[in-house]
Design an enzyme around this catalytic site. Structure first.
Site, PDB file in Angstrom:
ATOM      1  N   SER A 173      -9.894   1.757   2.959  1.00  0.00           N
ATOM      2  CA  SER A 173      -9.008   2.509   2.100  1.00  0.00           C
ATOM      3  C   SER A 173      -7.965   1.657   1.371  1.00  0.00           C
ATOM      4  O   SER A 173      -7.354   2.117   0.414  1.00  0.00           O
ATOM      5  CB  SER A 173      -8.275   3.559   2.937  1.00  0.00           C
ATOM      6  OG  SER A 173      -7.358   2.931   3.818  1.00  0.00           O
TER       7      SER A 173
ATOM      8  N   LYS B 101       0.846  -1.197   0.000  1.00  0.00           N
ATOM      9  CA  LYS B 101       0.000   0.000   0.000  1.00  0.00           C
ATOM     10  C   LYS B 101       0.885   1.253   0.000  1.00  0.00           C
ATOM     11  O   LYS B 101       1.949   1.260   0.615  1.00  0.00           O
ATOM     12  CB  LYS B 101      -0.900  -0.016   1.249  1.00  0.00           C
ATOM     13  CG  LYS B 101      -2.013   1.038   1.239  1.00  0.00           C
ATOM     14  CD  LYS B 101      -2.912   0.877   2.472  1.00  0.00           C
ATOM     15  CE  LYS B 101      -4.021   1.924   2.517  1.00  0.00           C
ATOM     16  NZ  LYS B 101      -4.886   1.755   3.712  1.00  0.00           N
TER      17      LYS B 101
ATOM     18  N   SER C 247     -10.042  -0.514   7.105  1.00  0.00           N
ATOM     19  CA  SER C 247      -9.465  -0.287   5.779  1.00  0.00           C
ATOM     20  C   SER C 247      -8.828  -1.510   5.129  1.00  0.00           C
ATOM     21  O   SER C 247      -8.513  -1.477   3.945  1.00  0.00           O
ATOM     22  CB  SER C 247      -8.429   0.838   5.842  1.00  0.00           C
ATOM     23  OG  SER C 247      -9.083   2.086   5.853  1.00  0.00           O
TER      24      SER C 247
END
Lengths: 494, 483, 96
Positions: free
Chosen positions: A168, A93, A192
């Site tokens: 997210s 990420k 997330s």
């Protein structure tokens, strides 16, 4: 699921893409495949998807040197190297730093920012031989539940490209679901990792707060943040956990000793003797009927596997979204005040003085959701409102902790849907922040109580959209979660 | 116009640790700009603070030295404000659970009495960087983050100070104490000790008391500038009161900077610009619990501190509070006293000699006791000569000045100058006889019962022997001969 | 409750300068979100737990490590000169 090794050499890229990390590991050890082949398979899948009219958009960068990293891993293996993750490709990420590479948190304000050091988790993965494929798309600074707030554009759900991948860590989940990566690191502050896992039909683990070092993860809500994993199998979650959680990190005072590095291979366990609580608040009429249906099937499986289940009432769960959207923005407003264009990142041009430079840099650099949360955070911390909001939220958080401690005296695990709805349409909630926030009703409690939580792909709606089921445990009882999920996986996956 | 000056101080002290407060960068002064920074003290994304145990220890030592209570549990908070030298946009500080609370120190007041200054709290925080304004014609500032993350103590006093020179004396006393426990070098020039003062007036008019607006004075970089800045500020506030009769309730608190070159203070921040620091507990750091055992162990190291010493001097040596305060005005003075008094049956006599003769000598020459040519052992030899009856106390005063001027030993001086006391009874008897013959009236007075007259006759004997006669022997002979 | 003055103050604390239409829509969203937070009123707050604490002995030992290489800082910086980060002039009393 296990794959007979002798098939692998006959497989094309697409087949390699479908392997789990653990299967790749066995194939690499058996010499049936090289790390370079694996990386090339994922690069091809990514390139192919990029030319799609509606691309998944999971990578914001596919590392140009990924194959080179893989070659080194292959050479190391030839020379007798045997790192636990040697040659295994992983996507990262865009808020977890790898020294020398860009880290932007999908924000304009960090355009061009090259991490001067690596996150502890990255160091540990690297030392175990992992190959990093690229940076995964995300909501800006991990704020969002749909991966639509990214300066690189929204992530599309591989199962329905007009729907969101969840956020997210939407890029991470979508890459694993779209077979553009076998495994991805995400981060989970209020769901997330689990929400996108649920939306994309993959496994998502948020370890207990303190299990993984936060050093090098760009902070959002410091008392809630935890690096998490998106995977195609439970075994993979356990494999990477055993590497990443290797002991206390002296650079993170909130990291704890867990002993997970010594955990042996996963065993399917009998669930007899386990009591599993189902919080009534998370299976109410407010939850989508199709989601409830998938959850009911899961509950029946739990019973059939020997577990006792019972619905319990934990009224304070109804306050979790409110608590979360006070505490997380408060911490975020503080953490993000360092982005001012003075020392690094992007500085707005043409500001006539220092104050104008700050304001212009932040106005241009931050997207709408980040601004919203900075404003909320500053509001709830500001003089005159602190007691009514921030302090009150922390006090109710302590109450929640007490209640959950009591609940875990009676039950071993909690089970619930991961999300009250299946993946929603892109654009559906982007202008209604409160509706977006309510998506996190099932996931925020684990962050607020520092508990481990896992989302498994429980089933599908009639339209074929993935629906996740969430297991939550006592702090540092990750193994119970993993073993339970593993038992389920052995009967359902494949 | 009758008024009282009211001053409270906020003193910042840099702690002398090897590494910074929350990272392992070296904690030293100066160096190439931006050469002692890392992701943590630069506040780079993803970095996390890790508390230096030595900072906690130093804060406890300082707290004990200032007679504070040490918290059983303490925590850090984030204090938010915007300035380019603050890289994270917040400072790690302490808000509602400071490590030390409720201490005090005693200083000599401007009227010569003792002033007890209460300390509200002592808390830990990290220092910010420095900005430099280059003279290259560009409208820019330079930033050097070397100082960022240096461990600081902030020491906040009650508004107990009543004069500018008291504020200066207070800061000097803090410096003395913290140097004595070794937690800081308290060097104002290098900025390892910095002081802000809150000052206003209590004006007494028509039987009422009025408080004038408080000004926080910043940028005072020496003890002298503390005094000068505050003296200027008193004059300014008197003038302001006379012109506007502005009250604290109305005008609140403003911030003013001292311009040393001009000797004036100027407005930096008005009341309405007051900051909202949005404190909240630092989530990256856990609360710290401090055990009784740890505090006791550190207490042992603070044993020789001024307050502790004063208690001992008063309790064990029977020295007055005022004298004890004077003896502990500096650690060097107290050390000198203790070394000189070691094993002496009457420490009070030694204290008297030091506070009278030694202090007078030091004051006249504006030097410290550590610069004196007489060390404590040489000084003690002088006292021993008095005790042994070799010289009188009066002669000892002269000998001390000689010793201090020349660095010679007491015995050498009295031998050289023939000051050794006359112990020979024949020589004293001869002087006594002469005095009786030369002062028949006084002799007669004594014989008639006027006890006082013996004092005058004694004085004459001492004069005749140039002060060298053993006084005990002389008086004994006088009484015998006048029977 | 989110009036113009509050919005201005919030922007100042946040170091954001919003466009007028942005300001308006955010104000109404904020109001909506803040009224949702009122759900907390139904729960009794309990004392925040300070038991999860460390002792000074658990903390980092006071030893120093080499600092950053300055070239790294320079590579991150927007503007860097003579070893310093450069910003538009800071106005303080030294300029008097």
């Amino acid at each position: 699921m296990s794959f007979p090794v002798f098939w692998i050499s006959m497989m094309n890229d697409r087949r390699l893409n479908g392997l789990t990390l653990s299967e790749m590991r066995r194939a690499l050890q058996a010499g049936e495949v090289s790390s370079v082949e694996l990386v090339e398979a994922f690069r091809n899948a990514w390139e192919e998807d990029s030319s799609n009219e509606k691309p998944v958009n999971g990578y914001v960068e596919f590392f140009a040197d990924a194959a080179q990293q893989a070659r080194k891993a292959d050479e190391a293996r030839a020379a007798g190297g045997h790192g636990k993750l040697l040659g295994l490709p992983i996507a990262v990420k865009d808020n977890i730093q790898i020294a020398g590479r860009l880290t932007t948190c999908a924000s304009n304000i960090l355009q061009g920012y090259r991490a001067p050091y690596s996150a502890t988790v990255i160091e540990r993965l690297e030392a175990a031989g992992a190959v990093f494929l690229g940076r995964a798309n995300m909501d800006e600074f991990a704020m969002g539940s749909s991966c639509e707030y990214s300066c690189y554009g929204a992530v599309r759900n591989p199962h329905d490209r007009d729907r969101t991948a969840g956020g997210s860590s939407g890029g991470s989940a979508a890459l694993v679901a779209a077979k553009q990566a076998p495994f991805a690191l995400g981060s989970d502050t209020g769901g997330s990792v689990r929400l996108p896992a649920s939306f994309c039909g993959v496994y998502g683990l948020k370890p207990s707060y303190g299990t993984l070092s936060r050093y090098g993860l760009v902070a959002f809500g410091s008392s809630l943040d935890q690096i998490g994993f998106l995977a195609r199998s439970v075994e993979d979650l356990q494999l990477v956990l055993s590497v990443a959680a290797a002991g206390v990190d002296p650079r993170d005072q909130t990291s704890e000793k867990t002993g997970f590095e010594n955990a042996g291979p996963l065993r399917a366990r009998s669930l007899s003797g386990l009591t599993i609580g189902i919080p009534g608040q998370l299976v109410s009429e407010a939850v989508d009927p199709q989601v409830l249906q998938v959850f009911d099937e899961f509950r029946r499986w739990l019973e059939s596997a020997g577990a006792k289940t019972r619905v319990i009432s934990i009224p304070v769960l109804d306050a979790c979204v409110a608590m979360y959207y006070i505490i997380a923005p408060a911490e975020a407003s503080s953490n993000l005040s360092r982005f001012d264009g003075v020392k690094y990142g992007r500085r707005a041009a043409g500001a006539e003085n220092l104050d104008a430079m700050y304001e212009k840099t932040r106005e241009e650099g931050f997207g709408p959701e980040v601004k919203r949360r900075i404003l909320i955070g500053n509001y709830v911390l500001s003089s005159g409102y602190y007691d009514a909001y921030y302090k009150k939220a922390q006090g109710v958080r302590a109450l929640l902790q007490q209640r959950m401690d009591a609940v875990f005296e009676e039950v071993d695990l909690l089970a619930s849907p991961t999300s009250p709805t299946p993946p929603f349409r892109l654009g559906e909630k982007v202008d209604d922040p409160l509706a977006m926030y309510l998506t996190d009703i099932c996931t925020t409690p684990a962050n607020l109580t520092k508990s481990p939580a896992l989302s498994l792909p429980g089933g599908r709606t009639s339209d074929g959209l993935p629906v996740g089921v969430q297991l939550t445990g006592r702090r540092f009882c990750e193994m119970t979660l993993l073993e339970t999920a593993y038992s389920w996986e052995r009967e359902h996956a494949g | 116009m009758k008024y009282e000056v009211v001053i409270g101080c906020e003193v910042h002290v840099q702690l002398q640790t090897r590494s910074k407060a929350f990272c392992r960068c070296p904690n030293t002064f100066g160096g190439e700009p931006n050469s002692r920074v890392c992701p943590v003290c630069m506040g780079l994304p993803g970095s996390l603070p890790v508390t230096n145990s030595a900072m906690i220890e130093a804060a406890i030592l300082a707290g004990l030295a200032l007679d504070c209570d040490i918290a059983g549990v303490t925590k850090f908070d984030r204090k938010h404000y915007v300035y380019p030298d603050l890289p994270k946009g917040y400072q790690i500080s302490q808000f509602d659970m400071p490590i030390c609370t409720g201490g005090h120190i005693d200083i000599p007041a401007s009227d010569g009495s003792l002033r007890r200054v209460r300390i509200i709290r002592v808390h830990m925080e990290e220092d910010a960087g420095k900005n430099i304004h280059p003279d290259d014609g560009r409208s820019v500032s330079y930033l050097d983050y070397n100082r960022c993350g240096t461990p600081l103590l902030e020491i906040v006093s009650e508004p107990d100070l009543r004069a500018p020179q008291e504020a200066s004396a207070y800061v000097q006393a803090i410096r003395e104490i913290l140097r004595a426990v070794g937690v800081s070098d308290c060097n104002m020039e290098e900025g390892s000790l910095r002081c802000d003062a809150n000052i206003n007036l209590w004006v007494y008019e028509d039987g009422k008391k009025y408080a004038t607006p408080i000004a926080e004075i910043k940028n005072m970089n020496s003890f002298r500038s503390i005094r000068n800045a505050l003296e200027y500020e008193v004059k300014r506030q008197v003038r302001e009161w006379e012109q506007s009769r502005l009250l604290l309730e109305v005008a609140g608190k403003t911030t003013r900077g001292y311009l040393e070159a001009k000797g004036i203070t100027v407005l930096q921040r008005a009341k309405e610009e007051a900051s909202d620091y949005r404190y909240f507990p630092e989530p990256d750091l856990k609360p710290i619990s401090i055990s009784r055992e740890m505090i006791d162990a550190l207490k042992a190291r603070v044993g020789a501190l001024p307050a502790e010493r004063r208690r001992r001097y008063i309790g064990e040596y029977g020295i007055t509070e005022q004298d004890a305060l004077n003896l502990t005005s500096s650690a060097a003075m107290a050390d000198f006293f203790e070394a000189a008094a070691a094993g002496h049956p009457e420490p009070k006599r030694i204290s008297n000699f030091i506070l009278a003769e030694v202090k007078k000598y030091l004051n006249q020459r504006s030097i410290g006791v550590d610069e004196l040519a007489v060390d404590a052992r040489a000084f003690r030899r002088l006292i021993d000569l008095v005790d042994a009856g070799k010289i009188s106390g009066k002669i000892a005063k002269e000998v001390f000045v000689d010793m201090a001027d020349t660095g010679k030993d007491a015995l050498a001086i009295i031998e050289e100058k023939g000051l050794i006391q006359i112990d020979n009874s024949d020589a004293i008897a001869q002087a006594v006889d002469e005095v009786i013959v030369e002062n028949p009236d006084s002799a007669a007075d004594y014989k008639n019962g006027k006890e006082k007259a013996i004092g005058f006759l004694m004085g004459q004997v001492m004069k005749k022997t140039k002060g060298k006669a053993n006084p005990a022997m002389a008086i004994q002979l006088l009484r015998a001969k006048l029977k | 409750m989110i009036d113009k003055q509050t919005m201005r103050n919030l922007q100042k604390l946040s170091r954001l300068k919003l466009e007028p239409d942005e300001e308006q829509s955010l104000a109404s969203q904020l109001e909506n979100i803040l009224s949702y937070f009122e759900v907390l009123g139904g729960y009794d707050a309990v004392d925040t737990d300070l038991k999860a604490s460390v002792t000074p002995e658990d903390l980092r030992r006071d030893d120093s490590a080499p600092a950053f290489n300055r070239e790294v800082l320079e590579s991150l910086a927007v503007e860097f000169q003579d070893g310093h980060f450069v910003v538009p002039r800071i106005l303080d009393i030294d300029d008097e």
